[in-house]
Design a protein around this motif. Structure first.
Motif, PDB file in Angstrom:
ATOM      1  N   ALA A  69       0.893  -1.422   0.106  1.00 10.65           N
ATOM      2  CA  ALA A  69       0.007  -0.059   0.114  1.00 10.65           C
ATOM      3  C   ALA A  69       0.879   1.160   0.164  1.00 10.65           C
ATOM      4  N   ALA A  70       0.360   2.467  -0.668  1.00 10.94           N
ATOM      5  CA  ALA A  70       1.515   3.570  -0.781  1.00 10.94           C
ATOM      6  C   ALA A  70       1.855   4.077   0.419  1.00 10.94           C
ATOM      7  N   MET A  71       1.077   4.193   1.392  1.00 14.70           N
ATOM      8  CA  MET A  71       1.438   4.866   2.708  1.00 14.70           C
ATOM      9  C   MET A  71       2.622   3.962   3.340  1.00 14.70           C
ATOM     10  N   SER A  72       2.496   2.798   3.420  1.00 11.00           N
ATOM     11  CA  SER A  72       3.371   1.672   3.951  1.00 11.00           C
ATOM     12  C   SER A  72       4.664   1.901   3.210  1.00 11.00           C
ATOM     13  N   GLN A  73       4.868   1.903   1.793  1.00 10.42           N
ATOM     14  CA  GLN A  73       6.000   2.246   0.987  1.00 10.42           C
ATOM     15  C   GLN A  73       6.695   3.589   1.191  1.00 10.42           C
ATOM     16  N   GLN A  74       5.907   4.479   0.941  1.00  9.78           N
ATOM     17  CA  GLN A  74       6.229   5.906   1.437  1.00  9.78           C
ATOM     18  C   GLN A  74       6.800   6.049   2.738  1.00  9.78           C
ATOM     19  N   ILE A  75       6.370   5.527   3.826  1.00  9.80           N
ATOM     20  CA  ILE A  75       7.008   5.547   5.146  1.00  9.80           C
ATOM     21  C   ILE A  75       8.356   4.750   5.210  1.00  9.80           C
ATOM     22  N   VAL A  76       8.579   3.516   4.580  1.00 10.84           N
ATOM     23  CA  VAL A  76       9.843   2.846   4.682  1.00 10.84           C
ATOM     24  C   VAL A  76      10.768   3.687   3.755  1.00 10.84           C
ATOM     25  N   HIS A  77      10.240   4.025   2.831  1.00 10.48           N
ATOM     26  CA  HIS A  77      11.224   4.996   1.835  1.00 10.48           C
ATOM     27  C   HIS A  77      11.832   6.339   2.658  1.00 10.48           C
ATOM     28  N   GLU A  78      11.135   6.796   3.364  1.00  9.07           N
ATOM     29  CA  GLU A  78      11.813   8.072   4.094  1.00  9.07           C
ATOM     30  C   GLU A  78      12.540   7.536   5.312  1.00  9.07           C
ATOM     31  N   LEU A  79      11.870   6.498   5.936  1.00  4.38           N
ATOM     32  CA  LEU A  79      12.958   5.883   6.958  1.00  4.38           C
ATOM     33  C   LEU A  79      14.410   5.463   6.263  1.00  4.38           C
ATOM     34  N   PHE A  80      14.374   4.912   5.277  1.00  7.92           N
ATOM     35  CA  PHE A  80      15.613   4.472   4.610  1.00  7.92           C
ATOM     36  C   PHE A  80      16.587   5.646   4.127  1.00  7.92           C
ATOM     37  N   THR A  81      15.510   6.631   3.723  1.00  7.66           N
ATOM     38  CA  THR A  81      16.229   8.064   3.238  1.00  7.66           C
ATOM     39  C   THR A  81      16.964   8.616   4.517  1.00  7.66           C
TER      40      THR A  81
END
Length: 782
Positions: free
Chosen positions: A540-552
């Protein structure tokens, strides 16, 4: 534009520097001067309804609601650690971890999602959830009543009840039989007490009785000398609690009675101090510390010995040092004869100077509430800040971490209240130990995790409410605020000691738990759920965006600190394969799910798939993703509950649509704000207040993309004005004046020596990059 020269200690600028676009001076720009009208909530009658009408005071750990009742003043008060549940709770406590092994169940759900694409929430909750056990709830400490002898039965035209945001003083005044009576209450952070003073302007005219009441029966109340002591043990979990009140009379006497009350007789005035505490400690796994008796006794005795004038002076200095950092002038006019509840009723959407007065007041009220509900040494602000009058409050008045706790702190940095984040940092850090246990027991992985909601006892697991039980991304989202604190303040010591361990642990969890989507080979969160509707899917979009931000964020922090190359390489590889959660669907929308499942008629209050727009920084204005986000946001409409309207203020501001951001602020004021200006879901939920304050800042100043953008979303309703003291990432404090919808003066004071980028139509070419020096103020315009 060439700036006026003449500041003290002007900085000479050579080639490649500021040129003639700015002056630099060691003298700071104007601070702490509010050019608006009164920042005061006031009313012509006592509060009848706790939620809608009473006025809040607080010092972080202690809070009280002032009612201003004539015959019996009611101070409903709280101490933030008074919680049922947790270790020792009746029925047991398990932190939400599975009470029995479930080998292979998570892999089976992932396999079903790979094969079927989606699963209904009830099916997933039946496999992965379990009933809450020992979760507990935040408790009212009780009520301190002050029975006033000879008080009038009803208020007349002389009655006034108010809360001054500048001083954090709540006051009541009225005249009865020719005698002017006054009451004043405040919550002192320096002295850790609630303080009240009652006075009459005729000698000997004050007689009153102080008594304690509670909806629970787990206490004893005794009085001796000038001291009233309340002591008890929560029946549910054995938590010990104590409150003490000491009273001093001026020109009269104080008498203790056998029924546990204190009576002041024939006094000119009287004042009291109240201290409270429990034996809670934020240490896993026991969550218990010392008996509160000695600490409460020492606190109340020290305050009583200091004297009312000293306590009041220390309180004023402490509160003003925080509150007066920021001022907002929207060319507003507060009608002198219109109380706040009527001002709210008459609000017409920002079309008048009185409307702008309410908007400026609402902005500053959010800052006031954050100061009052989150100070160092206390738990963070919960769903109701620090204020709760119930033993069974809505949602336990807990810490929902699928947005609500995070939203509480959105304004903290930019609205110049960074100190209020200390309780948040401490709370999140305290979740690491139970979160690591949950990660190991439920997922068989490293790192740490917390799901949809938590309590002060380290609840990091799941429950079984199908649409709001599964949200392992919460730990990643919680960590983002810590990294934001670093981005604003720039302390590598803070980054190393506090933020980075949280970031790294959350990243470790997702490195161990991301799932490979067999359809395209990308790494996805599975199962994932977009709060709080739809089906379970993978990615789901929110899940992916949060993990993307975390890794960044974690990669940036690791590079800054020089962490192990192997870990950074692992993160980089995962980020390169991670599905970013950004897709444009069949009707031009930003997709909420990886498959195109969006319904253009869906008006759900959660617009979670726009996380990358706000509070994230993955979607930049003008991009195709921003346009798709606008399509989604337009389809969802301007409705919703209080907190969701507040989020939409921030969304529209990030899209550079100040008029629509202002429309959402107006909608929140018109239909989701109570007479005491608390936000309502309904019921009362404080995150909407904080979200609205954040949204106003976003209209006036943004810096998420490593550039300081001046007036990025100024609405037409605010054609002229000024703001002082906002903070930008990179270590800058900003003052802005504007007229005709454009900036006319900018003052930037740097707290760090580093390269900064400023964007404004006031600058030649619209952008200026320069090396700012710590302690210097740079001014553009006149």
């Amino acid at each position: 534009m060439k700036s006026a020269i003449g500041g003290v200690g002007a900085l000479a600028v050579g080639a490649g520097g500021l040129g003639d676009q700015a002056e630099a001076a060691t003298a700071p720009g104007p601070r702490g001067v509010d050019t608006s009208d009164e920042l005061r909530l006031w009313y012509r009658s006592p509060a009848v309804d706790w939620e809608r009408e009473a006025l809040p005071i607080g010092n972080g750990a202690l809070g009280a609601m002032v009612h201003g009742t004539l015959a019996a003043e009611r101070l409903q008060f709280n101490e933030k650690t008074l919680w049922t549940g947790g270790p020792g709770a009746e029925g047991g406590y398990d932190h939400g971890d599975w009470t029995a092994p479930r080998p292979g169940v998570l892999a089976d759900v992932q396999k079903q999602l790979d094969e079927q694409g989606r699963l209904d929430p009830e099916t997933v909750a039946g496999r992965l959830g379990q009933a809450k056990r020992g979760y507990g709830a935040y408790q009212t400490f009780g009520d301190l009543y002050v029975d006033m002898q000879g008080a009038p039965e009803a208020p007349d035209a002389s009655y006034r009840r108010d809360l001054d945001l500048r001083s954090a003083l709540a006051s009541v005044t009225y005249i009865h039989q020719g005698v002017r009576h006054t009451r004043e209450f405040f919550a002192s952070c320096p002295d850790k007490v609630l303080v009240g003073r009652l006075a009459a302007d005729r000698k000997g005219a004050l007689t009153c009785t102080l008594r304690y009441a509670s909806p629970r029966s787990d206490f004893t109340a005794t009085a001796d000398g000038d001291r009233l002591t309340v002591r008890g043990t929560l029946e549910d979990n054995g938590l010990r609690f104590e409150a003490q009140i000491r009273v001093r009379a001026e020109g009269g006497t104080v008498t203790a009675t056998k029924d546990g009350t204190l009576t002041v007789s024939g006094a000119d005035s009287a004042w009291f101090v109240l201290a409270a505490g429990t034996d809670y400690a934020d240490t896993h796994p026991g969550y218990r510390g010392a008996d509160p008796h000695q600490r409460v006794t020492d606190t109340v005795d020290a305050a009583a010995a200091a004297g009312h004038g000293t306590l009041r002076g220390r309180h004023l200095r402490d509160h003003r040092a925080l509150f007066e950092r920021v001022s907002l002038d929207l060319r507003q006019t507060t009608p002198a004869d219109v109380p706040t509840d009527q001002l709210l009723k008459q609000y017409a959407g920002g079309t008048t100077a009185a409307d702008r007065a309410l908007e400026a007041l609402f902005f500053q009220y959010g800052r006031y509430l954050l100061i009052a509900s989150s100070r160092p040494g206390s738990l963070p602000a919960n769903l109701q800040g620090v204020w709760n009058h119930s033993t069974t409050p809505p949602w336990a008045a807990d810490y929902h971490v699928n947005i609500n706790l995070q939203m509480n702190y959105w304004p903290a940095e930019a609205a110049n209240l960074a100190e209020t984040t200390e309780p948040y940092d401490r709370f999140v850090t305290a979740l690491l130990a139970p979160g690591e246990h949950t990660a190991k027991e439920m997922f068989g992985s490293g790192g740490w995790v917390v799901h949809n909601e938590t309590n002060p006892y380290g609840f990091t697991g799941v429950h079984d409410w199908a649409t709001a039980f599964w949200f392992p991304e919460a730990a990643a989202w919680l960590s983002a605020q810590l990294y934001e604190h670093y981005r604003f303040g720039g302390s590598t010591a803070y980054l190393r000691a506090t933020a980075y361990p949280v970031l790294k642990g959350a990243a470790r969890f997702w490195l161990d738990n991301l799932h490979t989507d067999p359809r395209d080979g990308t790494l996805v969160v599975s199962p994932s759920y977009s709060p709080e509707h739809g089906d379970f899917t993978a990615g789901a979009a929110m899940s992916q965006q949060i993990v993307h931000e975390l890794f960044t964020n974690t990669l940036e922090a690791a590079a800054t600190l020089g962490d192990a190359p192997a870990f950074r390489a692992e993160l980089t590889a995962a980020l390169g394969t991670l599905d970013p959660g950004l897709r444009i669907g069949s009707w031009g929308q930003l997709q909420e799910w990886k498959a195109d499942l969006d319904d253009r008629n869906d008006d759900h209050r959660h617009v979670s798939h726009l996380y990358a727009l706000h509070p994230g920084r993955q979607i930049e204005p003008g991009s195709k993703w921003a346009e798709a986000a606008k399509v989604s946001l337009t389809a969802r409409g301007d409705g919703g509950t209080g907190w969701s309207k507040a989020w939409k203020v921030n969304f529209w501001a990030r899209l550079r649509d100040g008029d629509h951001a202002h429309t959402m602020l107006a909608e929140q004021l018109k239909s989701s704000t109570l007479p005491n200006l608390w936000d309502t879901h309904p019921p009362f939920q404080i995150d909407g207040n904080f979200g609205a304050t954040s949204g106003v800042v976003e209209m006036l100043l943004q810096s998420q993309y490593d550039a300081i953008e001046i007036l990025p979303a100024l609405p037409a309703s605010w054609p002229a004005g000024s703001v002082r003291g906002l903070r930008a990432r990179g270590g800058a404090t900003i003052d802005i004046d504007w007229s005709d919808g454009k900036a006319s003066r900018i003052a930037l004071t740097a707290s760090r020596t580093r390269e900064l980028t400023v964007r404004s139509g006031l600058l030649e070419g619209g952008e200026l990059k320069f090396r700012a020096r710590a302690g210097r103020t740079y001014v553009w315009g006149g």
